[in-house]
Design an enzyme around this catalytic site. Structure first.
Site, PDB file in Angstrom:
ATOM      1  N   VAL A  16       0.830  -1.227   0.000  1.00  0.00           N
ATOM      2  CA  VAL A  16       0.000   0.000   0.000  1.00  0.00           C
ATOM      3  C   VAL A  16       0.856   1.265   0.000  1.00  0.00           C
ATOM      4  O   VAL A  16       0.695   2.156  -0.846  1.00  0.00           O
ATOM      5  CB  VAL A  16      -0.894   0.014   1.278  1.00  0.00           C
ATOM      6  CG1 VAL A  16      -1.738   1.276   1.346  1.00  0.00           C
ATOM      7  CG2 VAL A  16      -1.766  -1.209   1.324  1.00  0.00           C
ATOM      8  N   MET A  17       1.784   1.349   0.947  1.00  0.00           N
ATOM      9  CA  MET A  17       2.538   2.592   1.112  1.00  0.00           C
ATOM     10  C   MET A  17       3.545   2.795  -0.018  1.00  0.00           C
ATOM     11  O   MET A  17       3.673   3.901  -0.563  1.00  0.00           O
ATOM     12  CB  MET A  17       3.263   2.605   2.462  1.00  0.00           C
ATOM     13  CG  MET A  17       2.338   2.660   3.648  1.00  0.00           C
ATOM     14  SD  MET A  17       1.244   4.083   3.644  1.00  0.00           S
ATOM     15  CE  MET A  17       2.317   5.354   4.280  1.00  0.00           C
ATOM     16  N   LYS A  80       7.582  -4.285   5.635  1.00  0.00           N
ATOM     17  CA  LYS A  80       7.091  -4.493   7.001  1.00  0.00           C
ATOM     18  C   LYS A  80       8.218  -4.182   7.994  1.00  0.00           C
ATOM     19  O   LYS A  80       9.354  -4.613   7.794  1.00  0.00           O
ATOM     20  CB  LYS A  80       6.675  -5.961   7.130  1.00  0.00           C
ATOM     21  CG  LYS A  80       5.745  -6.264   8.244  1.00  0.00           C
ATOM     22  CD  LYS A  80       5.316  -7.727   8.090  1.00  0.00           C
ATOM     23  CE  LYS A  80       4.615  -8.241   9.309  1.00  0.00           C
ATOM     24  NZ  LYS A  80       3.374  -7.561   9.616  1.00  0.00           N
ATOM     25  N   SER A 133       3.501   9.488   7.463  1.00  0.00           N
ATOM     26  CA  SER A 133       2.122   9.345   7.951  1.00  0.00           C
ATOM     27  C   SER A 133       1.127   9.880   6.936  1.00  0.00           C
ATOM     28  O   SER A 133       1.413  10.811   6.194  1.00  0.00           O
ATOM     29  CB  SER A 133       1.917  10.089   9.266  1.00  0.00           C
ATOM     30  OG  SER A 133       0.555   9.979   9.635  1.00  0.00           O
ATOM     31  N   GLY A 134      -0.029   9.264   6.924  1.00  0.00           N
ATOM     32  CA  GLY A 134      -1.099   9.725   6.049  1.00  0.00           C
ATOM     33  C   GLY A 134      -1.792   8.564   5.364  1.00  0.00           C
ATOM     34  O   GLY A 134      -2.718   8.770   4.585  1.00  0.00           O
ATOM     35  N   LYS A 205       7.577   9.975  14.832  1.00  0.00           N
ATOM     36  CA  LYS A 205       6.464   9.268  14.159  1.00  0.00           C
ATOM     37  C   LYS A 205       5.721   8.370  15.144  1.00  0.00           C
ATOM     38  O   LYS A 205       4.486   8.268  15.124  1.00  0.00           O
ATOM     39  CB  LYS A 205       7.001   8.448  12.981  1.00  0.00           C
ATOM     40  CG  LYS A 205       5.966   7.521  12.316  1.00  0.00           C
ATOM     41  CD  LYS A 205       4.795   8.295  11.761  1.00  0.00           C
ATOM     42  CE  LYS A 205       3.741   7.591  10.954  1.00  0.00           C
ATOM     43  NZ  LYS A 205       3.284   6.309  11.203  1.00  0.00           N
ATOM     44  N   HIS A 208       3.556  10.501  17.235  1.00  0.00           N
ATOM     45  CA  HIS A 208       2.409  10.875  16.394  1.00  0.00           C
ATOM     46  C   HIS A 208       1.349   9.773  16.463  1.00  0.00           C
ATOM     47  O   HIS A 208       0.160  10.040  16.662  1.00  0.00           O
ATOM     48  CB  HIS A 208       2.879  11.091  14.945  1.00  0.00           C
ATOM     49  CG  HIS A 208       1.763  11.072  13.936  1.00  0.00           C
ATOM     50  ND1 HIS A 208       1.169   9.900  13.506  1.00  0.00           N
ATOM     51  CD2 HIS A 208       1.116  12.071  13.290  1.00  0.00           C
ATOM     52  CE1 HIS A 208       0.202  10.186  12.641  1.00  0.00           C
ATOM     53  NE2 HIS A 208       0.152  11.501  12.495  1.00  0.00           N
ATOM     54  N   ASN A 209       1.776   8.531  16.320  1.00  0.00           N
ATOM     55  CA  ASN A 209       0.816   7.426  16.334  1.00  0.00           C
ATOM     56  C   ASN A 209       0.174   7.251  17.713  1.00  0.00           C
ATOM     57  O   ASN A 209      -1.006   6.946  17.807  1.00  0.00           O
ATOM     58  CB  ASN A 209       1.498   6.119  15.912  1.00  0.00           C
ATOM     59  CG  ASN A 209       1.724   6.060  14.419  1.00  0.00           C
ATOM     60  OD1 ASN A 209       1.842   7.089  13.768  1.00  0.00           O
ATOM     61  ND2 ASN A 209       1.792   4.871  13.864  1.00  0.00           N
ATOM     62  N   GLU A 212      -2.358   9.706  17.911  1.00  0.00           N
ATOM     63  CA  GLU A 212      -3.456   9.264  17.026  1.00  0.00           C
ATOM     64  C   GLU A 212      -4.377   8.280  17.776  1.00  0.00           C
ATOM     65  O   GLU A 212      -5.606   8.368  17.685  1.00  0.00           O
ATOM     66  CB  GLU A 212      -2.827   8.617  15.796  1.00  0.00           C
ATOM     67  CG  GLU A 212      -3.785   8.068  14.775  1.00  0.00           C
ATOM     68  CD  GLU A 212      -3.014   7.359  13.648  1.00  0.00           C
ATOM     69  OE1 GLU A 212      -2.032   7.908  13.125  1.00  0.00           O
ATOM     70  OE2 GLU A 212      -3.406   6.222  13.306  1.00  0.00           O
ATOM     71  N   ARG A 311      -8.277  -0.225  23.665  1.00  0.00           N
ATOM     72  CA  ARG A 311      -8.344  -1.178  22.535  1.00  0.00           C
ATOM     73  C   ARG A 311      -8.220  -2.604  23.051  1.00  0.00           C
ATOM     74  O   ARG A 311      -8.874  -3.522  22.546  1.00  0.00           O
ATOM     75  CB  ARG A 311      -7.232  -0.892  21.523  1.00  0.00           C
ATOM     76  CG  ARG A 311      -7.467   0.399  20.760  1.00  0.00           C
ATOM     77  CD  ARG A 311      -6.629   0.451  19.497  1.00  0.00           C
ATOM     78  NE  ARG A 311      -6.643   1.780  18.927  1.00  0.00           N
ATOM     79  CZ  ARG A 311      -6.113   2.112  17.764  1.00  0.00           C
ATOM     80  NH1 ARG A 311      -5.500   1.194  17.033  1.00  0.00           N
ATOM     81  NH2 ARG A 311      -6.167   3.342  17.315  1.00  0.00           N
TER      82      ARG A 311
HETATM   83  P1  NBP Z   1       3.359  -4.020   4.833  1.00  0.00           P
HETATM   84  O1  NBP Z   1       3.811  -3.539   6.148  1.00  0.00           O
HETATM   85  O2  NBP Z   1       2.120  -4.815   4.727  1.00  0.00           O
HETATM   86  O3  NBP Z   1       4.572  -4.870   4.158  1.00  0.00           O
HETATM   87  C1  NBP Z   1       4.408  -5.460   2.904  1.00  0.00           C
HETATM   88  C2  NBP Z   1       5.640  -5.244   2.043  1.00  0.00           C
HETATM   89  O4  NBP Z   1       6.811  -5.736   2.698  1.00  0.00           O
HETATM   90  C3  NBP Z   1       5.525  -6.013   0.732  1.00  0.00           C
HETATM   91  O5  NBP Z   1       6.111  -5.242  -0.293  1.00  0.00           O
HETATM   92  C4  NBP Z   1       6.346  -7.266   1.044  1.00  0.00           C
HETATM   93  O6  NBP Z   1       6.823  -7.919  -0.117  1.00  0.00           O
HETATM   94  C5  NBP Z   1       7.467  -6.660   1.824  1.00  0.00           C
HETATM   95  N1  NBP Z   1       8.264  -7.619   2.591  1.00  0.00           N
HETATM   96  C6  NBP Z   1       7.972  -8.348   3.683  1.00  0.00           C
HETATM   97 BR1  NBP Z   1       6.334  -8.388   4.483  1.00  0.00          BR
HETATM   98  N2  NBP Z   1       8.969  -9.099   4.134  1.00  0.00           N
HETATM   99  C7  NBP Z   1       9.974  -8.858   3.269  1.00  0.00           C
HETATM  100  C8  NBP Z   1      11.292  -9.347   3.195  1.00  0.00           C
HETATM  101  N3  NBP Z   1      11.777 -10.186   4.095  1.00  0.00           N
HETATM  102  N4  NBP Z   1      12.048  -8.921   2.171  1.00  0.00           N
HETATM  103  C9  NBP Z   1      11.571  -8.057   1.265  1.00  0.00           C
HETATM  104  N5  NBP Z   1      10.317  -7.542   1.300  1.00  0.00           N
HETATM  105  C10 NBP Z   1       9.533  -7.941   2.293  1.00  0.00           C
HETATM  106  O7  NBP Z   1       3.257  -2.792   3.789  1.00  0.00           O
HETATM  107  P2  NBP Z   1       2.604  -1.360   3.985  1.00  0.00           P
HETATM  108  O8  NBP Z   1       1.272  -1.407   4.644  1.00  0.00           O
HETATM  109  O9  NBP Z   1       2.728  -0.702   2.652  1.00  0.00           O
HETATM  110  O10 NBP Z   1       3.599  -0.629   5.003  1.00  0.00           O
HETATM  111  C11 NBP Z   1       4.971  -0.443   4.742  1.00  0.00           C
HETATM  112  C12 NBP Z   1       5.608   0.224   5.953  1.00  0.00           C
HETATM  113  O11 NBP Z   1       4.979   1.508   6.163  1.00  0.00           O
HETATM  114  C13 NBP Z   1       5.408  -0.543   7.262  1.00  0.00           C
HETATM  115  O12 NBP Z   1       6.511  -0.346   8.096  1.00  0.00           O
HETATM  116  C14 NBP Z   1       4.188   0.105   7.877  1.00  0.00           C
HETATM  117  O13 NBP Z   1       4.134  -0.050   9.276  1.00  0.00           O
HETATM  118  C15 NBP Z   1       4.405   1.555   7.468  1.00  0.00           C
HETATM  119  N6  NBP Z   1       3.192   2.364   7.382  1.00  0.00           N
HETATM  120  C16 NBP Z   1       2.044   1.845   6.900  1.00  0.00           C
HETATM  121  C17 NBP Z   1       0.896   2.645   6.807  1.00  0.00           C
HETATM  122  C18 NBP Z   1      -0.382   2.105   6.240  1.00  0.00           C
HETATM  123  O14 NBP Z   1      -1.399   2.840   6.285  1.00  0.00           O
HETATM  124  N7  NBP Z   1      -0.401   0.906   5.674  1.00  0.00           N
HETATM  125  C19 NBP Z   1       0.969   3.972   7.233  1.00  0.00           C
HETATM  126  C20 NBP Z   1       2.184   4.485   7.704  1.00  0.00           C
HETATM  127  C21 NBP Z   1       3.288   3.679   7.758  1.00  0.00           C
HETATM  128  P3  NBP Z   1       5.943  -9.070  -0.828  1.00  0.00           P
HETATM  129  O15 NBP Z   1       4.982  -8.364  -1.709  1.00  0.00           O
HETATM  130  O16 NBP Z   1       6.924  -9.855  -1.561  1.00  0.00           O
HETATM  131  O17 NBP Z   1       5.265  -9.848   0.275  1.00  0.00           O
END
Ligand code: NBP
Length: 502
Positions: A16-17, A80, A133-134, A205, A208-209, A212, A311
């Site tokens: 997603v991010m 992650k 964030s966002g 950050k 911030h959370n 939140e 929670r």
């Molecule tokens: P996720 O936190 O769900 O992680 C998924 C991504 O990590 C996929 O691209 C996955 O690859 C990759 N990945 C994993 Br899991 N293990 C891996 C490894 N060992 N080697 C390489 N790639 C690996 O994704 P997200 O929700 O986009 O969040 C990304 C970061 O941003 C996180 O730290 C999250 O806490 C933070 N964040 C998220 C949000 C939100 O709203 N979602 C907001 C703010 C910050 P794959 O596709 O091959 O499985």
């Protein structure tokens, strides 16, 4: 396949991010190489986005990815948090990233991991941390970005971060809306600023959370009180939250609450969706980290912790259902309250919110001493004005408070916030009392009031705690009539005997 050395930046992790941040970066004209562990995701991403202003260079292997980026390489990791960050960093080293390259962990990593990674990989690459964030929309059209690490590395990241961050109007401090794919907002003040070395950005950050969590808890308590004290329906409440969004409470979370409360259940259109959603809140850990850090440093961030515990309590659904049939409380609800009570709940929400932010900033104040950072609190509040989940008009007031007094020890001591609580506290107390009398759980409202009353109390009952500690464990105590740091002990069982001869 990649082209060699054309991209100005690289990004790993197309969930997603990562996907949305990559498109945001490309929208601003930067050529960007992208890689995801699961190759099909990279290929689909490239197929779905053929015409971006900056070029998207899809890479199937990390070796191609590294070659595709100009040196010194700027590489953003959005995977992650935790072990995956270390795994990807090591793979980048194996793929040819070197000491001149900058690797930015933009996930929700624990700040101590960022401090460790900077040290651990120092001989191999420049490890940098940044909070983002966002959520999905923020990443796509303008997040709030909280960078921390080596200032030299920041120089390379700064043009990208300032370009893609949310923007606020320099005069009003309000977010500038209107970004669309391929047409980013230009002008305005970017919601990003260098915050300090190593883990500083990820710490901010995290706080911030934590804020939140409590912001959301307070809003949900206001909703619950309005519903159960006044018997209002979701559409009535949507209207109230829309009205509140025109007041000091103006914020993204209030705005989306008004939207949420209007949403009908797609599966049962006569019902409102909020009534079909199970009341068991999830969490990913940043609220717990914030509370743990507060406990570790001895900072009273009780409302933030209360929001995390709320929670946890919500998650005990089956136990609560069973208890609801056995444990008696008062009968809730007195629909006679009317409009005055709506305003009282609004005031209670606002006063509690001030206390929650005071706790978050107090926590960062302590952390900067612990970790040798030098935070500019006005700047922190200012980069939260747009893009992030807690964005709110209120943050401008915090920036103003720290501009008035950069050494402010607690937000409650600022004249503006003091006055707001002075204006609202009678209604706040009334709401907390009514919640207690009616048996309606309002833990964050109550803990915020306890924080306020404790903070403004010159003499707390801790003297008795010290006496008890000295009694059973010879832990010693300080005296009110002696200098701090001088410790006393008496042989307590003797105290039962008369001390002074009559
Ligand atoms: P996720 O936190 O769900 O992680 C998924 C991504 O990590 C996929 O691209 C996955 O690859 C990759 N990945 C994993 Br899991 N293990 C891996 C490894 N060992 N080697 C390489 N790639 C690996 O994704 P997200 O929700 O986009 O969040 C990304 C970061 O941003 C996180 O730290 C999250 O806490 C933070 N964040 C998220 C949000 C939100 O709203 N979602 C907001 C703010 C910050 P794959 O596709 O091959 O499985």
């Amino acid at each position: 396949m990649s082209e060699s050395g054309v991209a100005q930046v690289g990004l790993i992790g197309l969930a997603v991010m990562g996907k949305n941040l990559a498109l945001n970066i490309a929208d601003h004209g930067f050529d960007i190489a992208v890689f995801n562990r699961t190759t099909a995701i990279t290929q689909e991403f490239i197929r779905e986005n053929p015409n971006t202003p900056g070029k998207l260079v899809g890479c199937d292997t990390l070796a191609d990815f590294v070659l595709a980026i100009k040196k010194p390489r700027v590489i953003i990791i959005l995977v992650k948090a935790g072990a995956a960050v270390d795994a990807v960093t090591q793979q980048l080293i194996d793929a040819g990233v070197d000491k001149s390259d900058i690797v930015i962990d933009a996930g929700n990593s624990l700040w101590t991991d960022t401090i460790r990674c900077e040290k651990q990989y120092a001989e191999k690459l420049k490890f940098f941390g940044s909070g983002v964030s966002g959520g999905e929309l923020g990443a796509r059209f303008g997040p709030s970005l909280m960078p921390g690490g080596d200032p030299e590395s920041w120089k390379h990241l700064k043009p990208i971060w300032e370009a893609i961050a949310a923007k606020v109007d320099p005069k009003t401090g309000k977010p500038i809306p209107g970004a669309e794919p391929g047409k980013p907002v230009t002008g305005g003040v970017p919601c990003t600023a260098y915050l300090g070395p190593d883990g500083a950005g990820h710490y901010v950050k995290m706080v911030h959370n934590g804020i939140e969590y409590v912001d959301m808890q307070l809003i949900s308590e206001a909703y619950f009180l309005l519903r159960h004290l006044l018997g209002l329906t979701p559409p009535d409440l949507a209207e109230i939250f829309s009205q509140w969004n025109l007041t000091e409470l103006d914020s993204y979370l209030i705005e989306i609450t008004a939207d949420v409360l209007q949403q009908r259940d797609p599966a049962k259109p006569r019902k409102y969706l909020v009534d079909s959603i199970l009341d068991a809140a999830g969490q990913k850990g940043t609220g717990k980290w914030t509370s743990t850090s507060a406990l570790d440093m001895g900072v009273p961030a009780n409302s933030i912790a209360e929001a995390v515990f709320a929670r946890c309590m919500s998650a005990l659904k089956e136990e609560r259902v069973a208890a609801s049939k056995k444990l008696r409380g008062p009968k809730a609800g007195n629909k006679k309250h009317g409009k005055k009570m709506i305003e009282a709940i609004r005031q209670a929400l606002f006063c509690s919110k001030i206390c929650a932010y005071a706790q978050g900033f107090q926590l960062m104040f302590q952390a900067q001493q612990e970790y040798h950072w030098k935070f500019d609190f006005g700047t922190i509040a200012s980069i939260w004005r747009g893009g992030c989940i807690i964005r709110a008009g209120f943050l401008q007031k915090i920036t103003d408070a720290y501009t008035r007094d950069p050494k402010l020890v607690n937000l409650l001591m600022d004249p503006y916030f003091r006055k707001q609580i002075q204006n609202g506290q009678d209604q706040w107390r009334q709401v907390v009392a009514l919640a207690a009398q009616n048996g309606i759980a309002a833990p964050a409202f109550m803990s915020a009031l306890a924080y306020y009353d404790s903070y403004r109390t010159a003499v707390l009952p801790a003297s008795l705690i010290q006496a008890q500690r000295d009694y059973f464990g010879a832990h010693t105590y300080e005296r009110v009539d002696q200098a701090r740091g001088k410790f006393f002990h008496i042989d307590w069982p003797d105290a039962k005997r008369p001390q002074i001869e009559a």
